[in-house]
Scaffold this active site. Structure first.
Site, PDB file in Angstrom:
ATOM      1  N   HIS A  27     -10.265  19.420 -42.161  1.00  0.00           N
ATOM      2  CA  HIS A  27      -9.083  18.936 -41.441  1.00  0.00           C
ATOM      3  C   HIS A  27      -9.018  17.410 -41.402  1.00  0.00           C
ATOM      4  O   HIS A  27      -7.941  16.840 -41.256  1.00  0.00           O
ATOM      5  CB  HIS A  27      -9.065  19.501 -40.023  1.00  0.00           C
ATOM      6  CG  HIS A  27      -9.077  20.988 -40.007  1.00  0.00           C
ATOM      7  ND1 HIS A  27      -8.016  21.738 -40.473  1.00  0.00           N
ATOM      8  CD2 HIS A  27     -10.045  21.867 -39.665  1.00  0.00           C
ATOM      9  CE1 HIS A  27      -8.318  23.010 -40.386  1.00  0.00           C
ATOM     10  NE2 HIS A  27      -9.548  23.128 -39.910  1.00  0.00           N
ATOM     11  N   THR A  85      12.769  19.019 -22.571  1.00  0.00           N
ATOM     12  CA  THR A  85      12.341  19.998 -23.579  1.00  0.00           C
ATOM     13  C   THR A  85      10.969  19.667 -24.160  1.00  0.00           C
ATOM     14  O   THR A  85      10.337  20.531 -24.776  1.00  0.00           O
ATOM     15  CB  THR A  85      13.321  19.998 -24.767  1.00  0.00           C
ATOM     16  OG1 THR A  85      13.383  18.656 -25.270  1.00  0.00           O
ATOM     17  CG2 THR A  85      14.715  20.459 -24.351  1.00  0.00           C
ATOM     18  N   GLY A 132      12.383  15.334 -27.310  1.00  0.00           N
ATOM     19  CA  GLY A 132      12.762  13.923 -27.464  1.00  0.00           C
ATOM     20  C   GLY A 132      11.563  12.999 -27.321  1.00  0.00           C
ATOM     21  O   GLY A 132      11.390  12.047 -28.097  1.00  0.00           O
ATOM     22  N   HIS A 151      -7.362  21.062 -35.250  1.00  0.00           N
ATOM     23  CA  HIS A 151      -6.938  20.809 -36.628  1.00  0.00           C
ATOM     24  C   HIS A 151      -6.200  19.484 -36.837  1.00  0.00           C
ATOM     25  O   HIS A 151      -6.289  18.901 -37.907  1.00  0.00           O
ATOM     26  CB  HIS A 151      -6.044  21.954 -37.122  1.00  0.00           C
ATOM     27  CG  HIS A 151      -6.808  23.230 -37.336  1.00  0.00           C
ATOM     28  ND1 HIS A 151      -6.244  24.350 -37.910  1.00  0.00           N
ATOM     29  CD2 HIS A 151      -8.090  23.562 -37.052  1.00  0.00           C
ATOM     30  CE1 HIS A 151      -7.158  25.319 -37.962  1.00  0.00           C
ATOM     31  NE2 HIS A 151      -8.281  24.864 -37.434  1.00  0.00           N
ATOM     32  N   CYS A 159       9.157  15.508 -21.030  1.00  0.00           N
ATOM     33  CA  CYS A 159      10.598  15.323 -20.803  1.00  0.00           C
ATOM     34  C   CYS A 159      11.175  16.715 -20.545  1.00  0.00           C
ATOM     35  O   CYS A 159      10.426  17.649 -20.242  1.00  0.00           O
ATOM     36  CB  CYS A 159      11.275  14.574 -21.945  1.00  0.00           C
ATOM     37  SG  CYS A 159      11.374  15.453 -23.523  1.00  0.00           S
ATOM     38  N   ASP A 219      10.062  11.392 -18.300  1.00  0.00           N
ATOM     39  CA  ASP A 219      11.386  10.941 -17.876  1.00  0.00           C
ATOM     40  C   ASP A 219      11.733  11.722 -16.606  1.00  0.00           C
ATOM     41  O   ASP A 219      10.900  12.472 -16.069  1.00  0.00           O
ATOM     42  CB  ASP A 219      12.420  11.080 -19.005  1.00  0.00           C
ATOM     43  CG  ASP A 219      12.780  12.534 -19.325  1.00  0.00           C
ATOM     44  OD1 ASP A 219      12.167  13.451 -18.731  1.00  0.00           O
ATOM     45  OD2 ASP A 219      13.675  12.757 -20.165  1.00  0.00           O
TER      46      ASP A 219
HETATM   47  C1  RB5 Z   1      17.223  14.505 -20.347  1.00  0.00           C
HETATM   48  O1  RB5 Z   1      18.389  15.064 -19.807  1.00  0.00           O
HETATM   49  C2  RB5 Z   1      16.774  15.318 -21.552  1.00  0.00           C
HETATM   50  O2  RB5 Z   1      17.687  15.175 -22.590  1.00  0.00           O
HETATM   51  C3  RB5 Z   1      15.382  14.905 -21.985  1.00  0.00           C
HETATM   52  O3  RB5 Z   1      14.517  15.060 -20.937  1.00  0.00           O
HETATM   53  C4  RB5 Z   1      14.759  15.696 -23.135  1.00  0.00           C
HETATM   54  O4  RB5 Z   1      14.884  17.058 -22.931  1.00  0.00           O
HETATM   55  C5  RB5 Z   1      15.128  15.274 -24.484  1.00  0.00           C
HETATM   56  O5  RB5 Z   1      14.604  15.753 -25.494  1.00  0.00           O
END
Ligand code: RB5
Length: 176
Positions: free
Chosen positions: A131, A65, A68, A96, A63, A7
């Site tokens: 595994h 973090t 998501g 694994h 993304c 993203d």
């Molecule tokens: C986008 O702002 C952010 O929410 C997305 O990239 C991600 O971190 C979601 O888990």
């Protein structure tokens, strides 16, 4: 062939990873985004589709973090997506879990760590053995009755009722 997607929050790191893949001579299909705002479930779906169709055998998703996009990818049949932030988890999720999609957080790790993670993820083979049965069990969860219906109450129409009836009879006949 590798499928890669991000993203907007993962876009910068994806560009770094693509440079690294180019250097390694690894071929990939970029499933977006191109820097514009994008919803991570859409990118996860587009990227994982390449794996489901057999066009690609692995994927990389980024993304902000990494969370998501990994949750989204893991809703897709056949996908084992692992969110990795270090070398160790990237190595062991291949050994694994036979993970086929690597997820990373563009706002969490830098390009150097991402390179190490990508390198070990792509070069480590699944260990199999004890595994393999665990991976089989894990994948059997997605074939469970409830998950497979993909239903919400708003879809509770005659098609769904027929689907439930068919599944129940298959279940009773031990066909599933
Ligand atoms: C986008 O702002 C952010 O929410 C997305 O990239 C991600 O971190 C979601 O888990």
């Amino acid at each position: 062939m590798l499928a890669i997607g991000s993203d907007h929050a993962g876009y910068e790191l994806k560009c770094e990873v693509k440079k690294f893949l180019d250097g390694l001579g690894v071929e990939y299909i970029d499933c977006g985004c191109n820097g514009e705002r994008a919803d991570y479930p859409d990118i996860a779906e587009k990227t994982c589709e390449k794996i489901k169709s057999g066009e690609c055998d692995k994927g990389i998703l980024i993304c902000g973090t990494g969370i998501g996009i990994s949750i989204s990818a893991n809703k897709i049949k056949g996908i084992r997506a692992a969110l990795c932030q270090d070398y160790y988890t990237a190595k062991y999720t291949r050994l694994h879990n036979d993970a086929n999609v690597l997820c990373m957080g563009g706002r969490v790790i830098g390009a150097g760590t991402a390179e190490e993670i990508v390198r070990v993820f792509l070069s480590t083979e699944f260990e199999g053995g004890r595994h393999a049965a665990r991976v089989d069990k894990m994948m059997a969860l997605e074939n469970s009755f409830v998950c497979n219906l993909h239903c919400s109450t708003s879809q509770l129409d005659h098609t769904l009722v027929l689907k439930i009836a068919k599944h129940s009879s298959d279940y009773l006949m031990r066909r599933v």
